[in-house]
Design an enzyme around this catalytic site. Sequence first.
Site, PDB file in Angstrom:
ATOM      1  N   SER A 442       0.826  -1.196   0.000  1.00  0.00           N
ATOM      2  CA  SER A 442       0.000   0.000   0.000  1.00  0.00           C
ATOM      3  C   SER A 442       0.868   1.258   0.000  1.00  0.00           C
ATOM      4  O   SER A 442       1.962   1.280   0.571  1.00  0.00           O
ATOM      5  CB  SER A 442      -0.920   0.006   1.219  1.00  0.00           C
ATOM      6  N   HIS A 703       5.726   2.116  11.284  1.00  0.00           N
ATOM      7  CA  HIS A 703       4.853   2.523  12.385  1.00  0.00           C
ATOM      8  C   HIS A 703       5.330   3.813  13.042  1.00  0.00           C
ATOM      9  O   HIS A 703       4.663   4.350  13.902  1.00  0.00           O
ATOM     10  CB  HIS A 703       4.752   1.409  13.424  1.00  0.00           C
TER      11      HIS A 703
HETATM   12  N1  GLN Z   1      -0.089  -5.416   1.360  1.00  0.00           N
HETATM   13  C1  GLN Z   1      -0.551  -4.869   2.579  1.00  0.00           C
HETATM   14  C2  GLN Z   1      -0.195  -3.395   2.662  1.00  0.00           C
HETATM   15  O1  GLN Z   1       0.815  -3.014   2.200  1.00  0.00           O
HETATM   16  C3  GLN Z   1       0.044  -5.595   3.759  1.00  0.00           C
HETATM   17  C4  GLN Z   1      -0.483  -5.078   5.067  1.00  0.00           C
HETATM   18  C5  GLN Z   1      -0.055  -5.867   6.261  1.00  0.00           C
HETATM   19  O2  GLN Z   1       0.849  -6.646   6.193  1.00  0.00           O
HETATM   20  N2  GLN Z   1      -0.683  -5.688   7.391  1.00  0.00           N
HETATM   21  O3  GLN Z   1      -0.912  -2.608   3.216  1.00  0.00           O
END
Ligand code: GLN
Length: 767
Positions: A442, A703
């Site tokens: 994402s 994060h």
């Molecule tokens: N492909 C998802 C993203 O990039 C993976 C999210 C996750 O691992 N929680 O948002």
Amino acid sequence: MVTTHNLGFPRIGANRELKFTLERYWKNESSRDELKAIGAQLRERHWKDQAGLDFAPVGDFAFYDHVLDMSFTLGNLPTRVRGFHGDVLDNYFRVARGRSAQGAEDHSGCCGGVAAGEMTKWFDTNYHYIVPEFDANTQFSLDPSRLLEQLNQARTLGVKAKPVIIGPLTYLWLGKAKDDADKLALLPRLLPVYAALLDYFTARGIEWIQIDEPVLATELDATWRQAFRTAYEALSERRVKLLLATYFGPLQHNLELACKLPVDGLHIDAINARDEIAKAVAQLPATSVVSVGAINGRNIWKTDLAAALEWLEPLHRTLGDRLWIAPSCSLLHTPVDLNSEQKLDAEIKSWFAFALQKLDELTVLASALNNGRASVADALAANAKAIESRRTSPRVHNPAVKAAIARIDASLGKRASAYPQRAEKQSAILDLPAFPTTTIGSFPQTSEIRHARSQFKAGELDQPGYKAAMEQEITRAVKEQEALGLDVLVHGEAERNDMVEYFGEQLDGYAFSEFGWVQSYGSRCVKPPILFGDISRPKAMTVDWISYAQSQTTKPIKGMLTGPVTMLNWSFVRDDQPRSVSCYQLALAIREEVLDLEKAGARVIQIDEAALREGLPLRRAQWNEYLQWAVASFRITANGVRDETQIHTHMCYSEFNDIIASIADMDADVITIETSRSDIELLDAFDNFKYPNGIGPGVYDIHSPNIPSPEQMVNLMKKAATRIPAERLWVNPDCGLKTRAWSEVIPALTNMVAAAKTLRQLEFGQL
Ligand code: GLN
Ligand code: ZN
């Protein structure tokens, strides 16, 4: 007469009132008094909702977390917040989240800022608690104020109160001791505080206390078992009666221990351990209360009341007044009220029960036991009708899916060649440099994206308009990645608000609630989709978006999917078939998507298994069985592709040591994992086990708002290269970037690409 009670009620509020009030308080948009008033209102409402029971829980309400509440009750505050003055609640939020409300923070002159307490999952649920902190010198001192306040409120309202506390052994077990100090050595200091707390309750005329010891459903060694005896022996002198509550699983080798503890009653999770009830009855003293958790406190299904009565009635004849009934565990893990749902299909809705409906079921069971089934004939008939409709509905049962499951064999999960051969073919096609760079999927979910999505949902934006808006975002993400110089690109997931919901909405066999929120931690809630029927995929789910993205660049675009195990672990799932069967169904459906992506030209496909680890059973003895079908499901999903197609998977955690062999067994060509927080610590796992395939240890902690420097990232990669051959290393962030802003992502990824370039200039031998 059978006694009814509840172990705990969802505290967040049917409309997430607590969440919104907390967040306003933290932003300094409302006062502490307002926050406390909302807390009191919620408790009052929830007790009214439970007025039909013989006992309602008191003390289960928490402003953030019930384990943190217990730490405060026991006077076990981390040293770093002890110097703070001001309101206790503000201190409580400091431990919970590192800071209190804005403005409550002005302690720069005396005590500065603090680190938030560590958070981890509450047993095998999706609820996260704040980990109690201990060291060899930890002292405890009673602060009964929270419990007494709630008890006084309950008394004013005429609630039949049964205070709920976490027991001393579970409390110690949940915590972390610094420097590996022996937690059980703290027990002698802890017990007098518990004794004093129980005396407070006695003094207030309380008859029963619920003391939660869910660790009894885990594997305990001899020292912990002995500590249980010591602790409850010490508390047995108190005059208040103790109901020892266990849940989340069978007691197995702890059953005899639990039955012999000097308490006044034992609660057993009859959903997970029904066959232990008879054994418990045989071992418990003849005066002991036997509380059975006959209604599943962790799912959203209606209870089959007739089936429950079949085994409850004989038990009632044996036990008489000693029988209590309740949900299996606290209802914290269920949404509040099914009646709020206006959009659910009526037939499907008739199969569900949320917290309030579960309490109704409990009262119906009690009436049937106390006054005969005829006294609740209508309720039982309605329940039987719903159960029958669910059992036979063609919306649940799809013969084609069942046939496909029966046809599964090992060949479905096997790639044609082994990793080394595949890697060669893939590198010929992809032509990637050493230390290839990529991201996890994402890109920032901007306000424009959210706006377009909500307009579309509200019908203010038509399908072509929505598609154009999303394509614009995809183009932007692709162009940014090209400019950054990344090697394997992603489309950015603009069209997804949630990685499970997005796929669930497109699969047959899934339903969605509007208000089915469940607390995940603090003010954060999740709304798990409901897997109610056999799973199938009516049509391709992601191919158009990925193909569009690929049309914007010559660099490889990575197709992006959520894996079957994660779909399963983040949904409410069926209780009428084993979890493994639901998982295999998901695997077959997502496999079709993988193959369609490949057909459409995708050279790289990522299948996220963010939640694989979360599904591990509480007892290690059961890990193998779970890992076996979880890994098999992933393999079915992923491994139908040609050698030339590169499969990635992603996991967002770093505790790998104990499951690394299973992860290797998934046989993904590349795995990206979370490591930057733990300073690549996790890679210890790779000392003892030679992980055979490609791996991208995350070097950018998404994060945190911090932008890591190229040097920091190079150093992390160098550490990784001491454990994993550099030829197999990838460079990527820890997780998806959706919660970050572009203004953070661009500099961080610029540094990441620079780090990869530096690494490429070093000979592999220099690393
Ligand atoms: N492909 C998802 C993203 O990039 C993976 C999210 C996750 O691992 N929680 O948002
Ligand atoms: Zn992740």
